[in-house]
Design a protein around this motif. Structure first.
Motif, PDB file in Angstrom:
ATOM      1  N   ILE A   1       0.854  -1.187   0.000  1.00 37.28           N
ATOM      2  CA  ILE A   1       0.000   0.000   0.000  1.00 37.28           C
ATOM      3  C   ILE A   1       0.888   1.234   0.000  1.00 37.28           C
ATOM      4  O   ILE A   1       1.817   1.332   0.803  1.00 37.28           O
ATOM      5  N   GLN A   2       0.599   2.152  -0.896  1.00 39.24           N
ATOM      6  CA  GLN A   2       1.395   3.373  -1.001  1.00 39.24           C
ATOM      7  C   GLN A   2       1.221   4.244   0.238  1.00 39.24           C
ATOM      8  O   GLN A   2       0.124   4.366   0.790  1.00 39.24           O
ATOM      9  N   TRP A   3       2.328   4.852   0.679  1.00 39.91           N
ATOM     10  CA  TRP A   3       2.273   5.801   1.787  1.00 39.91           C
ATOM     11  C   TRP A   3       1.627   7.099   1.292  1.00 39.91           C
ATOM     12  O   TRP A   3       1.979   7.617   0.245  1.00 39.91           O
ATOM     13  N   VAL A   4       0.674   7.622   2.045  1.00 40.49           N
ATOM     14  CA  VAL A   4      -0.008   8.858   1.658  1.00 40.49           C
ATOM     15  C   VAL A   4       0.787  10.040   2.200  1.00 40.49           C
ATOM     16  O   VAL A   4       0.797  10.294   3.413  1.00 40.49           O
ATOM     17  N   ASP A   5       1.463  10.750   1.313  1.00 39.79           N
ATOM     18  CA  ASP A   5       2.313  11.873   1.722  1.00 39.79           C
ATOM     19  C   ASP A   5       1.508  13.165   1.862  1.00 39.79           C
ATOM     20  O   ASP A   5       0.511  13.382   1.166  1.00 39.79           O
ATOM     21  N   GLY A   6       1.976  14.025   2.755  1.00 42.63           N
ATOM     22  CA  GLY A   6       1.438  15.375   2.866  1.00 42.63           C
ATOM     23  C   GLY A   6       0.051  15.487   3.448  1.00 42.63           C
ATOM     24  O   GLY A   6      -0.583  16.542   3.349  1.00 42.63           O
ATOM     25  N   ALA A   7      -0.462  14.421   4.056  1.00 42.81           N
ATOM     26  CA  ALA A   7      -1.814  14.456   4.615  1.00 42.81           C
ATOM     27  C   ALA A   7      -1.778  14.151   6.105  1.00 42.81           C
ATOM     28  O   ALA A   7      -0.953  13.365   6.572  1.00 42.81           O
ATOM     29  N   THR A   8      -2.681  14.782   6.852  1.00 39.45           N
ATOM     30  CA  THR A   8      -2.740  14.634   8.305  1.00 39.45           C
ATOM     31  C   THR A   8      -4.087  14.039   8.713  1.00 39.45           C
ATOM     32  O   THR A   8      -5.128  14.535   8.264  1.00 39.45           O
ATOM     33  N   PRO A   9      -4.118  13.000   9.532  1.00 35.70           N
ATOM     34  CA  PRO A   9      -5.401  12.469  10.016  1.00 35.70           C
ATOM     35  C   PRO A   9      -6.133  13.512  10.859  1.00 35.70           C
ATOM     36  O   PRO A   9      -5.508  14.297  11.579  1.00 35.70           O
ATOM     37  N   LEU A  10      -7.445  13.507  10.765  1.00 37.31           N
ATOM     38  CA  LEU A  10      -8.227  14.432  11.586  1.00 37.31           C
ATOM     39  C   LEU A  10      -7.982  14.172  13.072  1.00 37.31           C
ATOM     40  O   LEU A  10      -8.049  15.101  13.883  1.00 37.31           O
ATOM     41  N   PHE A  11      -7.677  12.925  13.415  1.00 41.54           N
ATOM     42  CA  PHE A  11      -7.394  12.634  14.818  1.00 41.54           C
ATOM     43  C   PHE A  11      -6.133  13.352  15.281  1.00 41.54           C
ATOM     44  O   PHE A  11      -6.033  13.761  16.441  1.00 41.54           O
ATOM     45  N   GLY A  12      -5.158  13.523  14.370  1.00 41.88           N
ATOM     46  CA  GLY A  12      -3.939  14.242  14.727  1.00 41.88           C
ATOM     47  C   GLY A  12      -4.227  15.688  15.083  1.00 41.88           C
ATOM     48  O   GLY A  12      -3.658  16.234  16.039  1.00 41.88           O
ATOM     49  N   LEU A  13      -5.126  16.337  14.320  1.00 38.32           N
ATOM     50  CA  LEU A  13      -5.511  17.714  14.615  1.00 38.32           C
ATOM     51  C   LEU A  13      -6.234  17.793  15.957  1.00 38.32           C
ATOM     52  O   LEU A  13      -5.989  18.697  16.759  1.00 38.32           O
ATOM     53  N   TYR A  14      -7.118  16.837  16.188  1.00 38.64           N
ATOM     54  CA  TYR A  14      -7.881  16.822  17.436  1.00 38.64           C
ATOM     55  C   TYR A  14      -6.964  16.585  18.624  1.00 38.64           C
ATOM     56  O   TYR A  14      -7.087  17.253  19.657  1.00 38.64           O
ATOM     57  N   LYS A  15      -6.006  15.665  18.488  1.00 41.71           N
ATOM     58  CA  LYS A  15      -5.111  15.346  19.601  1.00 41.71           C
ATOM     59  C   LYS A  15      -4.205  16.523  19.933  1.00 41.71           C
ATOM     60  O   LYS A  15      -3.947  16.815  21.104  1.00 41.71           O
ATOM     61  N   ARG A  16      -3.722  17.227  18.894  1.00 38.47           N
ATOM     62  CA  ARG A  16      -2.873  18.395  19.163  1.00 38.47           C
ATOM     63  C   ARG A  16      -3.658  19.476  19.896  1.00 38.47           C
ATOM     64  O   ARG A  16      -3.118  20.168  20.752  1.00 38.47           O
ATOM     65  N   TRP A  17      -4.936  19.628  19.547  1.00 41.12           N
ATOM     66  CA  TRP A  17      -5.780  20.594  20.266  1.00 41.12           C
ATOM     67  C   TRP A  17      -5.940  20.162  21.718  1.00 41.12           C
ATOM     68  O   TRP A  17      -5.847  21.000  22.633  1.00 41.12           O
ATOM     69  N   GLN A  18      -6.152  18.873  21.958  1.00 39.89           N
ATOM     70  CA  GLN A  18      -6.258  18.367  23.325  1.00 39.89           C
ATOM     71  C   GLN A  18      -4.995  18.678  24.123  1.00 39.89           C
ATOM     72  O   GLN A  18      -5.064  19.107  25.280  1.00 39.89           O
ATOM     73  N   GLN A  19      -3.833  18.464  23.497  1.00 39.89           N
ATOM     74  CA  GLN A  19      -2.564  18.690  24.188  1.00 39.89           C
ATOM     75  C   GLN A  19      -2.354  20.166  24.501  1.00 39.89           C
ATOM     76  O   GLN A  19      -1.871  20.515  25.574  1.00 39.89           O
ATOM     77  N   ARG A  20      -2.738  21.030  23.560  1.00 37.96           N
ATOM     78  CA  ARG A  20      -2.612  22.470  23.822  1.00 37.96           C
ATOM     79  C   ARG A  20      -3.486  22.884  24.988  1.00 37.96           C
ATOM     80  O   ARG A  20      -3.066  23.661  25.858  1.00 37.96           O
ATOM     81  N   GLU A  21      -4.711  22.393  25.018  1.00 39.12           N
ATOM     82  CA  GLU A  21      -5.618  22.727  26.104  1.00 39.12           C
ATOM     83  C   GLU A  21      -5.107  22.180  27.441  1.00 39.12           C
ATOM     84  O   GLU A  21      -5.202  22.852  28.475  1.00 39.12           O
ATOM     85  N   ALA A  22      -4.531  20.969  27.402  1.00 45.09           N
ATOM     86  CA  ALA A  22      -4.016  20.374  28.633  1.00 45.09           C
ATOM     87  C   ALA A  22      -2.820  21.159  29.161  1.00 45.09           C
ATOM     88  O   ALA A  22      -2.682  21.343  30.380  1.00 45.09           O
ATOM     89  N   VAL A  23      -1.960  21.633  28.266  1.00 44.21           N
ATOM     90  CA  VAL A  23      -0.797  22.421  28.680  1.00 44.21           C
ATOM     91  C   VAL A  23      -1.242  23.744  29.288  1.00 44.21           C
ATOM     92  O   VAL A  23      -0.715  24.186  30.323  1.00 44.21           O
ATOM     93  N   LEU A  24      -2.204  24.410  28.657  1.00 41.56           N
ATOM     94  CA  LEU A  24      -2.710  25.677  29.193  1.00 41.56           C
ATOM     95  C   LEU A  24      -3.317  25.493  30.573  1.00 41.56           C
ATOM     96  O   LEU A  24      -3.119  26.324  31.471  1.00 41.56           O
ATOM     97  N   GLN A  25      -4.063  24.392  30.749  1.00 37.88           N
ATOM     98  CA  GLN A  25      -4.671  24.136  32.052  1.00 37.88           C
ATOM     99  C   GLN A  25      -3.612  23.842  33.090  1.00 37.88           C
ATOM    100  O   GLN A  25      -3.693  24.294  34.238  1.00 37.88           O
ATOM    101  N   ALA A  26      -2.554  23.104  32.673  1.00 35.75           N
ATOM    102  CA  ALA A  26      -1.465  22.781  33.615  1.00 35.75           C
ATOM    103  C   ALA A  26      -0.688  24.029  34.005  1.00 35.75           C
ATOM    104  O   ALA A  26      -0.237  24.159  35.146  1.00 35.75           O
TER     105      ALA A  26
END
Length: 255
Positions: A39-64
């Motif tokens: 299966i070919q590797w899909v270059d240059g694309a980001t899973p929607l879960f990656g965007l959601y997880k980064r938002w979670q981490q930013r919010e967690a850092v701000l709260q901490a």
């Protein structure tokens, strides 16, 4: 992938002066046997879960940072399934049920209420802001947003025709530079999702985050027009789609 290639050929042959350019982005798959392949590797694309997880981490850092005067390390964030069960468990317990009860027997009203709570806890413009921040000029943002709306329409209609399910956040990718949506993992197709323990009944994924990123018109603008044009193109070329490779689609397209 062969089906998507045929669809793209049909889009190319359509008069581009009458409608915008449509394209179903896909990748190469090479079978090597009955149980293996490449299966070919899909270059240059980001899973929607990656965007959601980064938002979670930013919010967690701000709260901490609010809770501590020192610079905290990036804290662990719960997965969506963990968030869901942390809310649905107490909700079921309040009506005398437990998580051991089959999901088929969970009260629909409680499930909807938990879903509403989770949606309210997640900003609806999460994806829209990511697209905005990835662009350097207003014209680039406009081009990317239009491309995203058309690509979402193409993959929504194609996914509906082939009965594609299992569209969780790791199976829907987006190219932030072009706005193209890329779907991966086509294992649950031909409406296989309807036979799962908890049947999938939605024709395609359209959450508040995906809708908000379509722009001020939401689903009633470029997205709806593109869906109509894509459907007309595929219907007009159904003879090409119902080749021996696509014969499994016949019963679904006829309905």
């Amino acid at each position: 992938m062969q089906f998507l290639s045929i669809v793209n050929t049909m889009f190319t042959k359509t008069n581009q002066q009458e409608q915008p350019h449509f394209h179903a982005r896909h990748y190469s798959v090479t079978p090597l046997g009955t149980r293996s392949g490449l299966i070919q590797w899909v270059d240059g694309a980001t899973p929607l879960f990656g965007l959601y997880k980064r938002w979670q981490q930013r919010e967690a850092v701000l709260q901490a940072q609010k809770d501590s005067s020192q610079q905290p390390a990036v804290p662990a964030v719960p997965r969506p399934s963990e968030l869901y069960y942390s809310r649905i468990g107490p909700a079921l317990k309040a009506v005398g049920l437990s998580l051991d009860v089959s999901r088929r027997d969970w009260p629909l009203g409680i499930v909807k209420e938990v879903l509403k709570e989770l949606m309210e806890a997640t900003p609806s413009n999460l994806l829209a802001r990511e697209l905005w921040c990835s662009c350097t000029t207003p014209s680039e943002w406009w081009r990317v947003t239009q491309s995203y709306a058309r690509s979402t329409a193409v993959m929504s209609m194609v996914g509906y025709i082939i009965g594609l399910g299992d569209r969780h956040l790791d199976n829907v990718l987006i190219d932030m530079t072009t706005g193209e949506v890329v779907h991966i993992d086509y294992n649950v197709c031909f409406e296989k999702g309807k036979s799962l323990r908890v049947p999938e009944k939605v024709p395609f994924r359209m959450t508040h985050n995906i809708e908000t990123a379509l722009g001020v018109t939401g689903v009633e603008g470029i997205f709806r027009l593109s869906c109509e044009q894509v459907t007309c193109t595929l219907t007009g070329g159904s003879g090409h789609l119902l080749t021996p490779e696509g014969v499994l689609l016949k019963s679904h397209m006829s309905s």
